[in-house]
Design a protein around this motif. Sequence first.
Motif, PDB file in Angstrom:
ATOM      1  N   GLU A  77       0.847  -1.188   0.000  1.00 35.98           N
ATOM      2  CA  GLU A  77       0.000   0.000   0.000  1.00 35.98           C
ATOM      3  C   GLU A  77       0.883   1.239   0.000  1.00 35.98           C
ATOM      4  N   ALA A  78       0.389   2.328  -0.589  1.00 35.34           N
ATOM      5  CA  ALA A  78       1.097   3.605  -0.568  1.00 35.34           C
ATOM      6  C   ALA A  78       0.113   4.717  -0.889  1.00 35.34           C
ATOM      7  N   VAL A  79       0.366   5.904  -0.339  1.00 36.87           N
ATOM      8  CA  VAL A  79      -0.514   7.042  -0.592  1.00 36.87           C
ATOM      9  C   VAL A  79      -0.314   7.575  -2.000  1.00 36.87           C
ATOM     10  N   ALA A  80       0.937   7.869  -2.355  1.00 35.51           N
ATOM     11  CA  ALA A  80       1.214   8.452  -3.669  1.00 35.51           C
ATOM     12  C   ALA A  80       2.348   7.742  -4.390  1.00 35.51           C
ATOM     13  N   GLY A  81       3.365   7.301  -3.651  1.00 33.86           N
ATOM     14  CA  GLY A  81       4.502   6.629  -4.263  1.00 33.86           C
ATOM     15  C   GLY A  81       4.268   5.135  -4.384  1.00 33.86           C
ATOM     16  N   GLU A  82       5.325   4.368  -4.092  1.00 35.85           N
ATOM     17  CA  GLU A  82       5.253   2.921  -4.242  1.00 35.85           C
ATOM     18  C   GLU A  82       5.440   2.165  -2.934  1.00 35.85           C
ATOM     19  N   ARG A  83       5.782   2.869  -1.850  1.00 34.24           N
ATOM     20  CA  ARG A  83       6.076   2.182  -0.593  1.00 34.24           C
ATOM     21  C   ARG A  83       5.458   2.927   0.582  1.00 34.24           C
ATOM     22  N   SER A  84       5.331   2.214   1.683  1.00 29.62           N
ATOM     23  CA  SER A  84       4.893   2.809   2.944  1.00 29.62           C
ATOM     24  C   SER A  84       5.455   1.968   4.084  1.00 29.62           C
ATOM     25  N   LEU A  85       5.296   2.462   5.291  1.00 28.27           N
ATOM     26  CA  LEU A  85       5.729   1.737   6.487  1.00 28.27           C
ATOM     27  C   LEU A  85       4.650   0.735   6.876  1.00 28.27           C
ATOM     28  N   ARG A  86       5.034  -0.524   7.029  1.00 33.20           N
ATOM     29  CA  ARG A  86       4.095  -1.570   7.449  1.00 33.20           C
ATOM     30  C   ARG A  86       4.315  -1.890   8.920  1.00 33.20           C
ATOM     31  N   ILE A  87       3.224  -1.891   9.695  1.00 32.72           N
ATOM     32  CA  ILE A  87       3.277  -2.239  11.116  1.00 32.72           C
ATOM     33  C   ILE A  87       2.304  -3.381  11.360  1.00 32.72           C
ATOM     34  N   TRP A  88       2.829  -4.497  11.825  1.00 28.71           N
ATOM     35  CA  TRP A  88       1.991  -5.645  12.190  1.00 28.71           C
ATOM     36  C   TRP A  88       2.257  -6.000  13.648  1.00 28.71           C
ATOM     37  N   ASN A  89       1.193  -6.317  14.383  1.00 25.16           N
ATOM     38  CA  ASN A  89       1.375  -6.864  15.726  1.00 25.16           C
ATOM     39  C   ASN A  89       0.247  -7.834  16.051  1.00 25.16           C
ATOM     40  N   GLN A  90       0.564  -8.767  16.936  1.00 27.26           N
ATOM     41  CA  GLN A  90      -0.412  -9.779  17.314  1.00 27.26           C
ATOM     42  C   GLN A  90      -1.373  -9.217  18.351  1.00 27.26           C
ATOM     43  N   GLY A  91      -2.563  -9.798  18.414  1.00 26.57           N
ATOM     44  CA  GLY A  91      -3.566  -9.296  19.335  1.00 26.57           C
ATOM     45  C   GLY A  91      -3.906 -10.243  20.461  1.00 26.57           C
ATOM     46  N   THR A 199       1.119   1.713  16.295  1.00 27.42           N
ATOM     47  CA  THR A 199      -0.234   1.254  16.592  1.00 27.42           C
ATOM     48  C   THR A 199      -0.266   0.614  17.972  1.00 27.42           C
ATOM     49  N   ALA A 200      -1.433   0.707  18.609  1.00 29.53           N
ATOM     50  CA  ALA A 200      -1.665   0.097  19.916  1.00 29.53           C
ATOM     51  C   ALA A 200      -2.764  -0.948  19.788  1.00 29.53           C
ATOM     52  N   VAL A 201      -2.533  -2.118  20.365  1.00 32.49           N
ATOM     53  CA  VAL A 201      -3.499  -3.217  20.306  1.00 32.49           C
ATOM     54  C   VAL A 201      -4.681  -2.910  21.226  1.00 32.49           C
ATOM     55  N   ILE A 202      -5.891  -3.035  20.689  1.00 33.73           N
ATOM     56  CA  ILE A 202      -7.110  -2.861  21.480  1.00 33.73           C
ATOM     57  C   ILE A 202      -7.945  -4.136  21.465  1.00 33.73           C
ATOM     58  N   TRP A 203      -8.069  -4.745  20.296  1.00 32.44           N
ATOM     59  CA  TRP A 203      -8.911  -5.922  20.098  1.00 32.44           C
ATOM     60  C   TRP A 203      -8.030  -7.158  19.937  1.00 32.44           C
ATOM     61  N   GLU A 204      -8.506  -8.297  20.427  1.00 38.10           N
ATOM     62  CA  GLU A 204      -7.723  -9.534  20.363  1.00 38.10           C
ATOM     63  C   GLU A 204      -7.750 -10.127  18.961  1.00 38.10           C
ATOM     64  N   ALA A 205      -7.045  -9.464  18.057  1.00 41.45           N
ATOM     65  CA  ALA A 205      -6.906  -9.950  16.681  1.00 41.45           C
ATOM     66  C   ALA A 205      -5.604  -9.399  16.129  1.00 41.45           C
ATOM     67  N   ASP A 206      -4.888 -10.200  15.351  1.00 44.13           N
ATOM     68  CA  ASP A 206      -3.705  -9.701  14.668  1.00 44.13           C
ATOM     69  C   ASP A 206      -4.136  -8.655  13.637  1.00 44.13           C
ATOM     70  N   ALA A 207      -3.288  -7.659  13.394  1.00 41.43           N
ATOM     71  CA  ALA A 207      -3.672  -6.612  12.445  1.00 41.43           C
ATOM     72  C   ALA A 207      -2.440  -5.974  11.824  1.00 41.43           C
ATOM     73  N   THR A 208      -2.583  -5.625  10.548  1.00 48.35           N
ATOM     74  CA  THR A 208      -1.555  -4.907   9.802  1.00 48.35           C
ATOM     75  C   THR A 208      -2.073  -3.522   9.434  1.00 48.35           C
ATOM     76  N   HIS A 209      -1.227  -2.523   9.633  1.00 53.04           N
ATOM     77  CA  HIS A 209      -1.536  -1.162   9.209  1.00 53.04           C
ATOM     78  C   HIS A 209      -0.332  -0.598   8.464  1.00 53.04           C
ATOM     79  N   TYR A 210      -0.596   0.420   7.660  1.00 54.01           N
ATOM     80  CA  TYR A 210       0.459   1.093   6.912  1.00 54.01           C
ATOM     81  C   TYR A 210       0.448   2.576   7.265  1.00 54.01           C
ATOM     82  N   VAL A 211       1.640   3.184   7.238  1.00 53.87           N
ATOM     83  CA  VAL A 211       1.806   4.603   7.550  1.00 53.87           C
ATOM     84  C   VAL A 211       2.594   5.247   6.421  1.00 53.87           C
ATOM     85  N   ASP A 212       2.193   6.450   6.012  1.00 53.49           N
ATOM     86  CA  ASP A 212       2.851   7.095   4.876  1.00 53.49           C
ATOM     87  C   ASP A 212       2.653   8.606   4.950  1.00 53.49           C
ATOM     88  N   ASP A 213       3.396   9.311   4.106  1.00 50.06           N
ATOM     89  CA  ASP A 213       3.221  10.753   3.880  1.00 50.06           C
ATOM     90  C   ASP A 213       3.285  11.541   5.187  1.00 50.06           C
TER      91      ASP A 213
END
Length: 221
Positions: A77-91, A199-213
């Motif tokens: 995923e990316a906002v405008a370019g080709e890359r972004s920061l990926r953050i994954w953590n277990q829930g 990111t901070a875990v709130i719900w008991e589920a693994d989740a991936t988010h991306y950060v950009d720009d």
Amino acid sequence: MNRREATATRRGLLRKSAGLGAVGVAALAGCSGSDGDEPAFEERFEDGLGDWETGAAIGPEVDIDDFDWEVDVSETEAVAGERSLRIWNQGDYDDGVTWAVHPVPIESGESYQIEVSGQFWSESESFNTIRHALMRLAPELPETEEDFPQPGLNTTDLGETPYGGLRDALWLADGWREYAFEWTTPELSTDTLYLAVGTAVIWEADATHYVDDLSVTVEPR
């Protein structure tokens, strides 16, 4: 980068930041009035992690070695370019925070009005609060979850505070959503600030988010 690699690199970040003072003075020389509209720091992760370092923390009832997390640069995923920061953590533990942090040079002995913005990606819109977005700009590196703002807090309207930041719900939109805060600083005796996003875990589920720009605008006041 994962939890095992992060410990070894934190000292490296401190060593790197020690040499940024002169750069910060040059970058912000004459930074007043309309010049404050020019970002002092921008990041779109097109060149990888670079000087970004990563970390994580979890409550005392869980050993940090049992909390799985990953931070890297992705082309998914990316906002405008080709890359972004990926953050994954277990829930699994319904707890834990994961972040990346980068030094931002400034001129020591000044007080500032600072604006910070960034884009966070969620897989979909959800009525459940699965993760919180974390943003923090401060004179010190984050080490624990308590170093980040409390849920729902944004320093924009708080006046002068020791650090700036926000903690707000993710999964409010399908895809990218902007998060932003302002920080009215006291007079700072440092020539380096540290921008942390995560990111901070709130719900008991693994989740991936991306950060950009990401953007940091600094104006003396």
